[in-house]
Design an enzyme around this catalytic site. Sequence first.
Site, mmCIF file in Angstrom:
data_model
loop_
_atom_site.group_PDB
_atom_site.id
_atom_site.type_symbol
_atom_site.label_atom_id
_atom_site.label_comp_id
_atom_site.label_asym_id
_atom_site.label_seq_id
_atom_site.Cartn_x
_atom_site.Cartn_y
_atom_site.Cartn_z
ATOM 1 C CD GLU A 50 -3.070 -1.053 2.189
ATOM 2 O OE1 GLU A 50 -3.050 -0.083 2.978
ATOM 3 O OE2 GLU A 50 -3.937 -1.939 2.218
ATOM 4 C CD GLU A 94 -3.249 -6.605 3.866
ATOM 5 O OE1 GLU A 94 -4.157 -5.798 4.175
ATOM 6 O OE2 GLU A 94 -2.066 -6.443 4.221
#
Length: 479
Positions: A136, A281
């Site tokens: 991220e 995820e």
Amino acid sequence: MALLAFFLFTLLVFSSSSCSAIWLQHPHRYIQKKTMLELASKIGINYGRQGNNLPSPYQSINFIKLIKAGHVKLYDADPESLTLLSQTNLYVTIAVPNHQITSLSANQTTADDWVKTNILPYYPQTQIRFVLVGNEILSVKDRNITANVVPAMRKIVNSLRAHGIHNIKVGTPLAMDSLRSTFPPSNSTFREDIALPLMLPLLKFLNGTNSYFFINLQPYFRWSKNPNHTTLDFALFQGNSTYTDPHTGLVYHNLVDQMLDSVIFAMTKLGYPYIRIAISETGWPHSGDIDETGANVFNAATYNRNLIKKMTAIPPIGTPARPGSPIPTFVFSLFNENKKPGSGTQRHWGILHPDGTPIYDIDFTGQKPLTGFNPLPKPTNNVPYKGQVWCVLVEGANETELEEALRMACARSNTTCAALAPGRECYEPVSVYWHASYALNSYWAQFRSQNVQCYFNGLAHETTTNPGNDRCKFPSVTL
């Protein structure tokens, strides 16, 4: 040659499946498709270690085997874990931490050294399948990292190929914040500030190396921010509600498909419609702060059970935009991680307690019928709480840590601890516990709008029970 001709003829005549014919015409495509199916059929688990109460890697990997996950994703390249994983049949994903990206992109030698240190001593005994560069990176808000992620990925691939390794794919996990719009899916585009400088080079790299676009997908946050816009059943793969994209006519039965297709349409608009997608995820928190609606065991178990059922289906279900496409998926996460900062949900995504007992039952093979699980506790927070909230100390809080927290809370503002001055309404009883209890609650109530959380490194939690008394009124937050 005659023997080879006879072998090929036998395959054509006696094979009852179309796969043999595909193999004869396109052997590389067949092997690739077989690998995709194997990767996607093995549901993965994220193994994070930001906690001070977690079991050893040896115990943790045994727990992963017991829950029958097929793939484990590390957030680093921990030598102990990689050595232990060589004795298992688990597929493995390793990661380059964000802070290493810039140095890896600087020169090929640094990337070569990283591969020599973190892959070559373990591969192929440890079945490493993915290397994820960063995590991220857009959330870090460091333009230097953003600019260097694709060059770093390219240098790692160069090093892998120099060592004859072609079955380890390299990617980088992004969150949904990489998209400017996601609804309806067909309207989806990447953010204008990253579309050309980051996304276009990334997609070109993924396409050229036949890798995956890795997305961290958390429908909980999408639903909880606006529960009136999306039904909970739609987010949990439950019920019969559907959404039809007005531009494509594609019909959606769950929020995950909607979010995945948003990424697919955004890639298509940049000229890359065929890049494979993987979920690095996804999950649902089983607890959280009082204002974090829907974070409970019932919803977490329901989401993950239905997710696994969908992703392990044979043949693959795919999404409305890509029916039949296998999607490698990693559930988040193995344990709660009590050292993670942020709101309560950040520390409550685990499926196991530290001793390996399940927080709720789950079957990673996807073979157990959904009706075969024990009943779950009924949810009590699927509707937003309305009322007063306070921040109180946890039982058994360490006194030394409380003294440090007390000093911190009272130092920022003269008004935070004014009621604790000698002779004031909250001065007595004179104890570290009482003064810290008032100070942390007052500090949280005063600065909550500036993202101060009622956690204080594990010293406090939220409550709807007023901790004050007739003389000493504790400040509260009204939801």
